[in-house]
Design a protein around this motif. Structure first.
Motif: not given
Length: 103
Positions: A60-64, A66-83, A92-97
């Motif tokens: 139930g996350v709201t936002g544009s 572009a904002e949601l895509d940026a957060q997904i991308k950030q998580v992808g960059q945080q994880i090393h190797g297999r995602k 993602l759930a933790e980030h959005y509480g």
């Protein structure tokens, strides 16, 4: 099968094991298939699915987009190797509480 709890602990200091167990049960079929057990960050259609089906519908996350895509991308960059899909979803759930939405 991947040890999802151990993988998530690489990125999160304190992991809610109840949430991980519930996620393993909920996504059991997706996780049983090698091609869907991880998130392909090079596939725009898959990232749109994560945004639309997981962030918007499940959490139930709201936002544009572009904002949601940026957060997904950030998580992808945080994880090393297999995602691992559960790791991506947990972060993602933790980030959005929204971890309670996964129980």
């Amino acid at each position: 099968m991947t040890d999802h709890l151990a993988d998530i602990k690489k990125y999160v200091e304190t992991v809610d094991e109840t949430v991980v167990a519930a996620m393993e049960k909920t996504y059991r079929l997706v996780l049983s298939k090698q091609d869907s057990a991880s998130v392909s960050f090079s596939d725009p259609a898959e990232l749109a699915t994560v945004r639309e089906n997981f962030l918007k519908k499940k959490l139930g996350v709201t936002g544009s987009d572009a904002e949601l895509d940026a957060q997904i991308k950030q998580v992808g960059q945080q994880i090393h190797g297999r995602k691992d899909r559960l790791t991506v979803y947990y972060l993602l759930a933790e980030h959005y509480g929204k971890l309670d939405a996964l129980k």
